[in-house]
Design an enzyme around this catalytic site. Structure first.
Site, PDB file in Angstrom:
ATOM      1  N   MET A   6       0.669  -1.051   0.240  1.00 35.01           N
ATOM      2  CA  MET A   6       0.081  -0.006  -0.362  1.00 35.01           C
ATOM      3  C   MET A   6       0.496   1.286   0.335  1.00 35.01           C
ATOM      4  O   MET A   6       0.249   2.474   0.323  1.00 35.01           O
ATOM      5  CB  MET A   6      -0.834  -0.326   1.501  1.00 35.01           C
ATOM      6  N   SER A  26      -8.427  -5.457 -10.780  1.00 34.34           N
ATOM      7  CA  SER A  26      -7.497  -5.320 -12.101  1.00 34.34           C
ATOM      8  C   SER A  26      -5.928  -6.094 -11.790  1.00 34.34           C
ATOM      9  O   SER A  26      -5.815  -5.537 -10.331  1.00 34.34           O
ATOM     10  CB  SER A  26      -7.360  -4.083 -12.522  1.00 34.34           C
ATOM     11  N   ASP A  69      -2.190   3.308  -9.886  1.00 33.48           N
ATOM     12  CA  ASP A  69      -2.707   1.719 -10.099  1.00 33.48           C
ATOM     13  C   ASP A  69      -3.223   2.142 -11.868  1.00 33.48           C
ATOM     14  O   ASP A  69      -4.105   2.298 -11.978  1.00 33.48           O
ATOM     15  CB  ASP A  69      -4.261   2.427  -9.686  1.00 33.48           C
ATOM     16  N   GLU A 108     -10.094 -12.260  -6.785  1.00 34.81           N
ATOM     17  CA  GLU A 108      -8.652 -11.763  -6.801  1.00 34.81           C
ATOM     18  C   GLU A 108      -8.118 -12.477  -6.447  1.00 34.81           C
ATOM     19  O   GLU A 108      -7.252 -13.148  -7.349  1.00 34.81           O
ATOM     20  CB  GLU A 108      -8.399 -11.012  -5.953  1.00 34.81           C
TER      21      GLU A 108
HETATM   22  C1  GAR Z   1      -6.130  -6.455  -2.193  1.00 32.49           C
HETATM   23  O1  GAR Z   1      -7.856  -6.341  -1.939  1.00 32.49           O
HETATM   24  C2  GAR Z   1      -5.794  -5.602  -3.574  1.00 32.49           C
HETATM   25  O2  GAR Z   1      -6.438  -5.453  -4.162  1.00 32.49           O
HETATM   26  C3  GAR Z   1      -5.872  -4.699  -2.558  1.00 32.49           C
HETATM   27  O3  GAR Z   1      -5.493  -4.285  -1.154  1.00 32.49           O
HETATM   28  C4  GAR Z   1      -6.298  -5.267  -0.786  1.00 32.49           C
HETATM   29  C5  GAR Z   1      -5.210  -6.406  -0.016  1.00 32.49           C
HETATM   30  O4  GAR Z   1      -5.790  -7.705   0.698  1.00 32.49           O
HETATM   31  N1  GAR Z   1      -4.751  -3.120  -2.976  1.00 32.49           N
HETATM   32  C6  GAR Z   1      -4.770  -1.763  -3.155  1.00 32.49           C
HETATM   33  O5  GAR Z   1      -5.665  -1.679  -3.150  1.00 32.49           O
HETATM   34  C7  GAR Z   1      -3.458  -1.261  -4.649  1.00 32.49           C
HETATM   35  N2  GAR Z   1      -3.768  -0.488  -4.559  1.00 32.49           N
HETATM   36  P1  GAR Z   1      -5.084  -8.835   0.880  1.00 32.49           P
HETATM   37  O6  GAR Z   1      -3.715  -8.581   2.007  1.00 32.49           O
HETATM   38  O7  GAR Z   1      -5.896  -9.529   1.473  1.00 32.49           O
HETATM   39  O8  GAR Z   1      -4.585  -9.705  -0.106  1.00 32.49           O
END
Ligand code: GAR
Length: 212
Positions: free
Chosen positions: A85, A131, A140, A169
């Site tokens: 992040m 995506s 992004d 995802e």
């Molecule tokens: C996921 O939803 C991913 O798409 C998002 O963080 C989450 C992580 O979940 N990523 C972003 O927002 C990047 N801009 P996780 O830690 O359970 O895999």
């Protein structure tokens, strides 16, 4: 793999690698946050896990330099951002050009940045999703590879919508990483190509979200 949080995408990819459906070796989990649960998940699977804490460095460039040194120690063919992040410096992005993927919880270019589920609900969107794209300097915004659409139900809350997007995802990301690992997916000149054919838009993969 780079992560900042719960690491459910990390776990899905590691599980696919372990059961043989994904021909990769997950070399390590590296996080900017020592407390990230994803690091615990990695350790439980016997995968090296370490943090490069942001607070140990004076600025973003110094942190990214240290992060790159740890990544390079594992010599990965592909850097997978799985819920990492922080915004990268241009030098970091250039170092991993064409070999760094990210997953984002929206149908890009819609809802770049944070709080994508809340914003989709606030807009009354009927479709949302996720995506996978190669990472570029634009937040992004790198070359899109694939998207999984997810329906938004009238009864959805941020939590229910987020859970449905996560299910998609967990299937989309291993699929795309598999394309890369099998030599089917490449990024060249700022454009993704699948099976040698430049993509004019993301591959849409329907129905990955399971039961609604
Ligand atoms: C996921 O939803 C991913 O798409 C998002 O963080 C989450 C992580 O979940 N990523 C972003 O927002 C990047 N801009 P996780 O830690 O359970 O895999």
């Amino acid at each position: 793999m780079l992560l900042s949080g719960s690491g459910s995408n990390f776990a899905a990819i590691a599980a696919a690698a372990r059961d043989g459906s994904l021909p990769i070796e997950v070399r390590a989990a590296v996080s900017d946050r020592p407390a990230a649960y994803g690091l615990e998940r990695a350790r439980a699977l016997g995968i090296p896990a370490e943090a490069v804490p942001v607070r140990d460095f004076p600025d973003r460039a110094a942190h990214d330099t240290a992060l790159a040194a740890r990544i390079d120690a594992y010599a990965p063919a592909l850097v997978v951002c799985a819920g990492y992040m922080r915004i990268f410096t241009p030098a970091f992005v250039a170092r991993y050009a064409d070999r760094m993927l990210n997953i984002h919880p929206s149908l890009l270019p819609a809802y770049r940045g944070l709080d994508t589920h809340r914003r989709a609900l606030a807009d009354g969107a009927r479709w949302h999703g996720c995506s996978v794209h190669f990472v570029s300097d634009e937040l992004d915004g790198g070359p899109l590879v694939a998207q999984a659409p997810v329906p938004v139900l009238p009864s959805d809350t941020e939590a229910t919508l987020s859970a449905r997007v996560h299910r998609a995802e967990h299937r989309l990301y291993p699929m795309v990483i598999g394309w890369f690992a099998r030599g089917r997916l490449r990024c060249q000149g700022g454009r993704a190509a699948l099976d040698g054919v430049p993509l004019s838009g993301p591959v849409r993969v329907e129905g990955l979200y399971g039961e609604v």
